[in-house]
Design an enzyme around this catalytic site. Structure first.
Site, PDB file in Angstrom:
ATOM      1  CB  ILE A 189      -0.871   0.096   1.333  1.00  0.00           C
ATOM      2  CG1 ILE A 189      -1.692  -1.227   1.300  1.00  0.00           C
ATOM      3  CG2 ILE A 189      -1.569   1.407   1.383  1.00  0.00           C
ATOM      4  CD1 ILE A 189      -2.793  -1.425   2.494  1.00  0.00           C
ATOM      5  N   PRO A 190       0.943   1.764  -0.967  1.00  0.00           N
ATOM      6  CG  PRO A 190       0.578   2.771  -3.148  1.00  0.00           C
ATOM      7  CD  PRO A 190       0.349   1.560  -2.370  1.00  0.00           C
ATOM      8  CB  CYS A 191       2.192   5.061   2.746  1.00  0.00           C
ATOM      9  SG  CYS A 191       3.258   4.198   3.523  1.00  0.00           S
ATOM     10  CG  HIS A 192       6.751   4.523  -1.491  1.00  0.00           C
ATOM     11  ND1 HIS A 192       5.978   3.552  -1.264  1.00  0.00           N
ATOM     12  CD2 HIS A 192       7.061   4.720  -2.617  1.00  0.00           C
ATOM     13  CE1 HIS A 192       5.669   2.796  -2.389  1.00  0.00           C
ATOM     14  NE2 HIS A 192       6.553   3.635  -3.466  1.00  0.00           N
TER      15      HIS A 192
END
Length: 165
Positions: free
Chosen positions: A130-133
């Protein structure tokens, strides 16, 4: 007590520890060794099982080799309805792109809720997948990544969202 299974992979940005539930869905991921995961589980809940995480290992390898820009794995993050909505929106940000917290809030129909989106982003239990970056500050700063700005920068550079410094 539910048993979860984990493995730790060596990546170009450091170790990545990942846990799945009995059904094989990802429930947690953290950059660093398994101690980072253990903070989220009761004692005895995590059992190393490389075979159960073979598909995860394969996709992580493909991602860092540049052969994959999205993951195709079942996810089972635990969170509130709002957190779930934010995490779903994160998954819609394509590799190579970023959004600000405000843009993400607006996309969710919550103009002015950038801080609430930031808090939900910070509680994402399954980083990378889950690409929070991919969420950055309004001024372009690399704020708010639990595993540090350097790993965030390296991930964004890898995805082509930033030029290497």
């Amino acid at each position: 007590m539910n048993t979860h299974y984990f493995d730790t992979f060596v990546t170009p940005v450091g170790e990545l520890s990942v846990a799945v539930n009995a059904d094989g869905a990802l429930v947690a991921a953290a950059f660093g060794n398994v101690a980072r995961l253990r903070q989220r589980f009761d004692a005895g809940q995590l059992v190393r099982d490389s075979a159960r995480l073979a598909a995860v290992a394969q996709q992580v390898t493909e991602y860092f080799a540049g052969d994959r820009d999205a993951f195709d794995l079942p996810l089972a993050p635990s969170g509130t309805d709002f957190q779930q909505a934010v995490w779903k929106a994160l998954q819609e940000i394509p590799a190579g792109e970023t959004r600000t917290y405000g843009e993400l809030a607006a996309a969710l129909g919550h103009d002015g809720a950038a801080r609430a989106v930031g808090r939900a982003n910070a509680t994402n239990p399954i980083c990378l997948f889950i690409p929070c970056h991919r969420v950055i500050g309004r001024d372009g700063s690399l704020t708010g990544f639990a595993f540090g700005e350097e790993i965030k920068r390296q991930l964004l550079e890898h995805e082509g969202a930033m030029r290497p410094v």
